[in-house]
Design a protein around this motif. Structure first.
Motif, PDB file in Angstrom:
ATOM      1  N   GLY A  34      -9.772   7.445 -19.840  1.00  0.00           N
ATOM      2  CA  GLY A  34      -8.516   7.019 -19.438  1.00  0.00           C
ATOM      3  C   GLY A  34      -8.216   6.654 -17.938  1.00  0.00           C
ATOM      4  O   GLY A  34      -7.225   6.709 -17.440  1.00  0.00           O
ATOM      5  N   ARG A 138      -2.909   8.264  -8.812  1.00  0.00           N
ATOM      6  CA  ARG A 138      -2.362   7.642  -9.898  1.00  0.00           C
ATOM      7  C   ARG A 138      -2.776   6.043 -10.008  1.00  0.00           C
ATOM      8  O   ARG A 138      -3.025   5.400 -11.067  1.00  0.00           O
ATOM      9  N   ARG A 141      -5.579   5.675 -12.859  1.00  0.00           N
ATOM     10  CA  ARG A 141      -5.051   5.852 -14.245  1.00  0.00           C
ATOM     11  C   ARG A 141      -4.975   4.514 -15.088  1.00  0.00           C
ATOM     12  O   ARG A 141      -4.232   3.827 -14.519  1.00  0.00           O
ATOM     13  N   SER A 142      -5.361   4.740 -16.196  1.00  0.00           N
ATOM     14  CA  SER A 142      -5.109   3.496 -17.139  1.00  0.00           C
ATOM     15  C   SER A 142      -3.736   3.694 -18.198  1.00  0.00           C
ATOM     16  O   SER A 142      -3.861   4.058 -19.397  1.00  0.00           O
ATOM     17  N   GLU A 143      -2.708   3.432 -17.536  1.00  0.00           N
ATOM     18  CA  GLU A 143      -1.630   3.754 -18.366  1.00  0.00           C
ATOM     19  C   GLU A 143      -0.730   2.599 -18.650  1.00  0.00           C
ATOM     20  O   GLU A 143      -0.762   1.565 -18.049  1.00  0.00           O
TER      21      GLU A 143
END
Length: 143
Positions: A34, A138, A141-143
């Motif tokens: 992720g 942050r 992060r792969s959001e």
């Protein structure tokens, strides 16, 4: 053969660098947990042992893990020629590394970690994580 995240410690290399294959392998590893590297628009010249000068097309910031703990990130330039991931003199200084050739070990004193050489060579696995990452910046992060 280096596994994804493993870098050869190279005290003759001024800045972290890697060819396309190593970058692709690290991106794939991070995607599975992720995360993602952050691309940096920075071109730099690299001179390799054969005297050839190669220009990088960019660099990536990679989150780093030692013994499953997030320890920050490193910047690794991308060159178009085959090049294993090289952990530079700059990185070795920043992480306060000591190469112990007499007993084939590398001390990463900044983080209190010692890793044995592999087949006579100092190798640092910057993706030494086998669980879901915690406390990662942050931007990775792969959001």
């Amino acid at each position: 053969m280096l596994r994804s995240g493993e870098m050869m410690a190279d005290s003759g290399c001024e800045r972290g660098v890697c060819g396309p294959k190593g970058h692709q392998e690290m991106r794939e590893f991070l995607r599975k947990i992720g995360l993602k590297p952050v691309k940096v628009d920075k071109q730099e010249e690299f001179q390799f042992g054969d005297g050839e000068v190669v220009m990088s097309d960019c660099a990536f910031l990679y989150p780093c893990f030692l013994q499953n703990k997030y320890v920050g990130y490193v910047r690794i330039a991308r060159v178009s020629v085959p090049c294993p991931p090289l952990f530079s003199k700059e990185m070795l200084k920043e992480w306060k590394c000591n190469l112990r050739f007499h007993d084939q070990a590398l001390d990463i004193t900044r983080f209190g970690v010692t890793v044995p050489f592999r087949q006579g060579s100092p190798v640092i696995n910057i993706l030494d994580i086998d669980r879901q990452p915690v406390g990662v910046d942050r931007q990775f992060r792969s959001e």
